[in-house]
Design an enzyme around this catalytic site. Structure first.
Site, PDB file in Angstrom:
ATOM      1  N   ASP A 258       0.826  -1.210   0.000  1.00  0.00           N
ATOM      2  CA  ASP A 258       0.000   0.000   0.000  1.00  0.00           C
ATOM      3  C   ASP A 258       0.857   1.255   0.000  1.00  0.00           C
ATOM      4  O   ASP A 258       0.437   2.316  -0.463  1.00  0.00           O
ATOM      5  CB  ASP A 258      -0.950   0.002   1.193  1.00  0.00           C
ATOM      6  CG  ASP A 258      -2.093  -0.949   0.924  1.00  0.00           C
ATOM      7  OD1 ASP A 258      -1.890  -2.169   1.062  1.00  0.00           O
ATOM      8  OD2 ASP A 258      -3.158  -0.484   0.488  1.00  0.00           O
TER       9      ASP A 258
HETATM   10  O1  MRU Z   1      -7.493  -3.176   2.934  1.00  0.00           O
HETATM   11  P1  MRU Z   1      -7.250  -3.600   1.512  1.00  0.00           P
HETATM   12  O2  MRU Z   1      -7.997  -4.826   1.125  1.00  0.00           O
HETATM   13  O3  MRU Z   1      -7.432  -2.468   0.540  1.00  0.00           O
HETATM   14  O4  MRU Z   1      -5.691  -3.995   1.492  1.00  0.00           O
HETATM   15  C1  MRU Z   1      -5.127  -4.408   0.283  1.00  0.00           C
HETATM   16  C2  MRU Z   1      -3.688  -4.736   0.404  1.00  0.00           C
HETATM   17  O5  MRU Z   1      -3.088  -4.668   1.460  1.00  0.00           O
HETATM   18  C3  MRU Z   1      -2.987  -5.083  -0.867  1.00  0.00           C
HETATM   19  O6  MRU Z   1      -1.953  -5.990  -0.623  1.00  0.00           O
HETATM   20  C4  MRU Z   1      -2.400  -3.812  -1.495  1.00  0.00           C
HETATM   21  O7  MRU Z   1      -3.361  -2.800  -1.563  1.00  0.00           O
HETATM   22  C5  MRU Z   1      -1.897  -4.078  -2.854  1.00  0.00           C
HETATM   23  S1  MRU Z   1      -3.203  -4.509  -3.991  1.00  0.00           S
HETATM   24  C6  MRU Z   1      -2.482  -4.778  -5.496  1.00  0.00           C
END
Ligand code: MRU
Length: 386
Positions: A258
């Site tokens: 993220d």
């Molecule tokens: O809370 P989320 O489901 O949005 O978290 C998603 C993640 O942690 C993913 O690993 C990250 O956003 C990369 S998605 C290609």
């Protein structure tokens, strides 16, 4: 190969698959305003750092387009100054929908930069608006191709690494966390894209994935994606990573991100750090796969990455429990949210992300290639990557 689609657009209409209803119900909901996009992101009807940025950019572009299309132009399209004020207002509003995922902030910065350069060039309000619309669409469209490039870079690098240590570069077993596939992006995915690439190249043994409590992106979404693509896979509970490494040959852990700080410290879904610590203990390569827009050079290290804490109640619920013999009014399997704790617990800790320090990361894969740490260094030099 059939893949799920998180966002679909046609004739100016934007629809997203409601990820809260997956895996049992596939329902697309229309997003008709910037405010609806904000709510969908905040409520996690759409999630995954790149998909969030794509939806926000598309909804923003659609908003400007609808202004241009209306018979009576709205007040914000009367002059470059009024357009600028409204664009900044809308983009700032979108920016805090999810705080950890930096791709949304990067998309907003790009849109603001286009606003600035088109205004500085003395363009008419219509042309500035057209530039913003193109950029918004481009942010969403370019994601698919870069995901394929990342998958190829990472997949080939991993196969070579395995061959270098006496393996065949085939039948690689890879563990992933959360969901980083086509549902989390504009298509193909990041870490799950790497796994998909290995499968396509007949180099994958099995894909392993954690359930990823408390939101269960693994058991609800990654499971559905792998099943849809008919990729051989095994689900494990989050608590089983250590046992998996003790009893099975795992060639790599591949995760998304993220936000990646300047030194390589990486924020990703909660549980990623646990997997990284265990991977280091078992000398298993730990690979982060993410587009360059996830690298935040303004954040020096992981300690300054803002970590989103979700509602405490979310950690007490299991979503999507099924009563297979009861169908709803539309004939679909009924879903419920089940509370797995007594109500009114005193304390609940529910951070949505954790930070994996750079020294636990073997490689960071972007669309530009594979970055590794220099011999003896505990951090990455990402300035050449961005
Ligand atoms: O809370 P989320 O489901 O949005 O978290 C998603 C993640 O942690 C993913 O690993 C990250 O956003 C990369 S998605 C290609």
């Amino acid at each position: 190969m059939h893949m799920l689609t998180s966002i679909r657009t046609s004739n100016g209409k934007i629809e997203i698959i409601d990820q809260l209803l997956l895996p049992h119900t596939t329902k697309y909901v229309e997003i008709t305003s910037v405010e609806e996009a904000y709510d969908a992101i905040k409520d996690m009807k759409i999630r995954g750092a790149p998909a969030i940025a794509s939806l926000a950019s598309l909804a923003f572009a659609a908003y400007i387009q609808s202004g241009l299309d209306s018979a009576q132009p709205p007040a914000f399209l009367l002059s470059p100054e009024s357009l600028s004020a409204q664009v900044i207002h809308k983009l700032d509003y979108l920016s805090d929908a999810r705080p950890t995922a930096v791709n949304l902030g990067a998309a907003i910065r790009r849109l603001k930069a286009v606003l600035q350069s088109s205004t500085d060039a003395g363009k008419s309000v219509e042309l500035i608006a057209a530039d913003l619309i193109s950029e918004g669409k481009l942010i969403a469209d370019e994601d698919f191709d870069r995901n394929k490039r990342m998958a190829e870079h990472g997949g080939e690098w991993l196969a070579k690494l395995d061959r270098g240590s006496g393996g065949s570069g085939q039948e690689l077993n890879v563990l992933t966390v959360c969901n980083t596939g086509s549902l989390a992006t504009s298509g193909y995915g990041t870490a799950l894209g790497l796994i998909t690439y290995l499968h396509e190249q007949k180099k994958l043994g099995k894909a392993y994935y954690t359930q990823t409590a408390p939101y269960h992106q693994g058991s609800r979404l990654t499971a559905l994606e792998l099943k849809t693509m008919q990729i051989s896979s095994v689900m494990i509970c989050d608590t089983m990573v250590g046992s998996l490494f003790q009893h099975h040959k795992i060639h790599a852990v591949a995760v998304g991100a993220d936000r990646i700080a300047r030194n390589g410290d990486t924020a990703n879904k909660i549980g990623t750090y646990n997997a990284a610590v265990l991977a280091a203990r078992h000398k298993i390569p730990f690979i982060v796969v993410a587009p360059i827009s996830t690298v935040d050079l303004d954040t020096p290290d992981g300690s300054s990455i803002p970590i989103e804490h979700r509602k405490q109640l979310e950690a007490c619920l299991v979503r999507g429990a099924v009563h297979p013999f009861e169908l709803d009014d539309e004939g679909k399997v009924r879903q419920e949210t089940v509370m797995i704790t007594p109500s009114g617990l005193e304390g609940i800790y529910n951070p949505s992300f954790d930070v994996t320090p750079a020294d636990l990361i073997t490689a960071i894969v972007t669309e530009k290639g594979v970055a590794t740490r220099k011999e003896g260094q505990t951090s990455f030099d990402l300035s050449g990557v961005v």
